[in-house]
Design a protein around this motif. Structure first.
Motif, PDB file in Angstrom:
ATOM      1  N   GLY A  55      -7.987   8.893   3.829  1.00 36.00           N
ATOM      2  CA  GLY A  55      -8.326   8.050   4.972  1.00 36.00           C
ATOM      3  C   GLY A  55      -9.773   7.567   4.928  1.00 36.00           C
ATOM      4  N   LEU A 107       2.753  -3.329  10.246  1.00 32.40           N
ATOM      5  CA  LEU A 107       2.121  -2.028  10.425  1.00 32.40           C
ATOM      6  C   LEU A 107       2.454  -1.499  11.815  1.00 32.40           C
ATOM      7  CD1 LEU A 107      -1.362  -3.048   8.966  1.00 32.40           C
ATOM      8  CD2 LEU A 107       0.448  -1.773   7.789  1.00 32.40           C
ATOM      9  N   LYS A 142      -1.785   9.538   9.691  1.00 30.04           N
ATOM     10  CA  LYS A 142      -2.961  10.349   9.351  1.00 30.04           C
ATOM     11  C   LYS A 142      -4.060  10.143  10.391  1.00 30.04           C
ATOM     12  CE  LYS A 142      -3.962  10.444   4.996  1.00 30.04           C
ATOM     13  NZ  LYS A 142      -3.540  11.823   4.633  1.00 30.04           N
ATOM     14  N   SER A 143      -4.238   8.898  10.831  1.00 33.18           N
ATOM     15  CA  SER A 143      -5.260   8.586  11.818  1.00 33.18           C
ATOM     16  C   SER A 143      -4.879   9.117  13.198  1.00 33.18           C
ATOM     17  CB  SER A 143      -5.489   7.075  11.874  1.00 33.18           C
ATOM     18  OG  SER A 143      -6.649   6.766  12.605  1.00 33.18           O
ATOM     19  N   SER A 193      -2.376   4.544  11.242  1.00 35.06           N
ATOM     20  CA  SER A 193      -1.428   5.360  10.485  1.00 35.06           C
ATOM     21  C   SER A 193      -1.222   6.731  11.137  1.00 35.06           C
ATOM     22  CB  SER A 193      -1.948   5.569   9.067  1.00 35.06           C
ATOM     23  OG  SER A 193      -3.121   6.392   9.102  1.00 35.06           O
ATOM     24  N   TYR A 205      -5.731   6.413   0.315  1.00 36.56           N
ATOM     25  CA  TYR A 205      -4.446   6.791   0.907  1.00 36.56           C
ATOM     26  C   TYR A 205      -4.362   8.299   1.146  1.00 36.56           C
ATOM     27  CZ  TYR A 205      -2.524   2.101  -0.052  1.00 36.56           C
ATOM     28  OH  TYR A 205      -2.274   0.747  -0.061  1.00 36.56           O
ATOM     29  N   TRP A 258      -4.828  -3.898   7.319  1.00 37.18           N
ATOM     30  CA  TRP A 258      -4.345  -2.857   6.395  1.00 37.18           C
ATOM     31  C   TRP A 258      -5.384  -1.755   6.237  1.00 37.18           C
ATOM     32  CZ3 TRP A 258      -6.992  -2.346   1.629  1.00 37.18           C
ATOM     33  CH2 TRP A 258      -6.496  -1.339   0.788  1.00 37.18           C
ATOM     34  N   TYR A 310      -5.842   0.274   9.433  1.00 36.35           N
ATOM     35  CA  TYR A 310      -4.663   1.112   9.650  1.00 36.35           C
ATOM     36  C   TYR A 310      -4.826   2.487   9.002  1.00 36.35           C
ATOM     37  CZ  TYR A 310       0.347   2.364   9.620  1.00 36.35           C
ATOM     38  OH  TYR A 310       1.571   2.999   9.799  1.00 36.35           O
ATOM     39  N   HIS A 311      -5.391   2.502   7.816  1.00 34.50           N
ATOM     40  CA  HIS A 311      -5.483   3.756   7.053  1.00 34.50           C
ATOM     41  C   HIS A 311      -6.807   4.497   7.238  1.00 34.50           C
ATOM     42  CE1 HIS A 311      -1.714   3.230   4.885  1.00 34.50           C
ATOM     43  NE2 HIS A 311      -2.031   1.957   4.716  1.00 34.50           N
TER      44      HIS A 311
END
Length: 371
Positions: free
Chosen positions: A137, A238, A293-294, A291, A134, A165, A168-169
């Motif tokens: 990434g 998401l 962050k991505s 996400s 988390y 999931w 996504y991260h």
């Protein structure tokens, strides 16, 4: 593990720093240690997934250092896996979004164990890895397999949502590599399921934990009930926090190069005067959400491309709004709606098409290496 502990960002976005990372690869040490969490992995996967560099480029750089392919075959194989998964996606299309070869069984839910989401499985190495995941990434490939095995084969969750999931991260989110690997673990894309017990995790993660639900012999897994800690499951929609749409400036006299989440190559048509547009299609990110962050990582990487502009909208909207002509883009399964001149991607080998197993694919690829 030093990359996790020093002050340097785990994944810098400056292109010169990325090239330095390629130059620092030790492919021999990689082959011996890659399964350990502190092994000599390359940390190049986010740049390969985003199309900043290619598997072909990495292989070329390593061979230029004078390594014989026989000496570093495991390293080359692991690079080839990424191309293999992409070839499966190209051949099978949306079929990879369902059980590809076998029906996963047993399946008791289409969610994900809350213990995985909240990093409270009770397996020390797994919980630490999820917490770090988390934050950064990134998660080591062996730990991805452990997490998938716990979710699918111990928790009896269908692979699809847990795979979403993780994708996504992940900064190195590659839908083909991610989803097909989850299916491989769950037995939907392989002849048998992948499982690992506590001794295996202790070995590769340098822990000494005992008395967990994984502290069993391998024969136990086939008749194991869902562990209590994995019984509570969760499902959360998401969503991708795309930037707001804003106007861009396009020269109608120039050709246009369309970049996207899977193509951020700073060397693409570098010597040509063109409109350079990073296209973020909401429809793509609704189907394959990522996400913040991505998203931020993608946009920061795009800054290596001179004069690139970000357009949030569908391809047809972009073309109509700015009356684009002479459009160029790189081939990818998510680009099927693009119109224009499709250019090939940089593959490691001239091996195309679907192979039911990696080793069938690898056998063909290996013939192109000079041992």
């Amino acid at each position: 593990m030093a990359l996790f502990e020093n002050e340097v960002p785990l994944f810098p976005t400056d292109y010169n720093q990325i090239l330095q990372r390629i130059a620092q690869i030790d492919p021999v040490k990689y082959g011996h240690s890659r399964n350990f969490i502190d092994g000599a992995v390359t940390y190049l996967s986010p740049y390969i997934s985003r199309g900043v560099i290619s598997t072909k480029q990495v292989l070329g750089n390593v061979l230029e250092l004078g390594f014989n392919p026989a000496q570093i075959e495991k390293f080359i194989q692991e690079l080839a896996w990424r191309d293999y998964w992409q070839q499966v996606w190209i051949a099978k299309g949306d079929a990879i979004n369902s059980d590809l070869k076998n029906t996963q069984a047993p399946v008791s839910n289409h969610e994900i164990p809350g213990a995985i989401l909240n990093a409270i499985t009770g397996i020390e190495a797994i919980d630490k890895a999820i917490q770090k995941f988390y934050e950064t990434g990134y998660v080591h490939n062996h730990l991805r397999m452990y997490i998938a095995a716990i979710a699918c084969n111990m928790g009896q969750s269908h692979w699809k949502y847990p795979a979403q999931w993780m994708y996504y991260h992940l900064l190195d989110g590659d839908w083909a590599s991610n989803t097909l690997s989850w299916q491989w673990v769950a037995g939907a894309n392989s002849n048998k399921k992948y499982v690992a017990n506590q001794d295996n995790i202790n070995k590769y993660c340098h822990t000494q934990q005992k008395n967990t639900f994984l502290d069993v012999d391998y024969a136990t897994f086939s008749k194991m009930e869902i562990p209590e800690v994995l019984r509570e499951t969760s499902f959360e929609k998401l969503t991708t926090p795309l930037p707001s749409k804003s106007a861009i400036s396009v020269d109608p006299q120039l050709s246009s190069c369309i970049y996207n989440f899977y193509n951020l190559d700073p060397n693409w048509k570098q010597d040509s005067k063109v409109n350079r547009i990073l296209l973020l299609e909401p429809s793509v990110f609704e189907q394959y959400p990522i996400s913040k962050k991505s998203v931020d990582f993608m946009i920061d990487l795009s800054k290596n491309i001179e004069e690139i502009q970000v357009y949030v909208g569908e391809f047809t909207e972009l073309v109509q709004e700015y009356d684009l002509n002479d459009i160029y883009y790189k081939k990818h399964p998510l680009n099927s709606n693009y119109k224009g001149i499709e250019e090939p991607r940089d593959w490691m080998f001239d091996v195309q098409g679907y192979f039911s197993s990696f080793f069938g694919f690898w056998k063909k690829c290996k013939k192109q290496l000079k041992y």
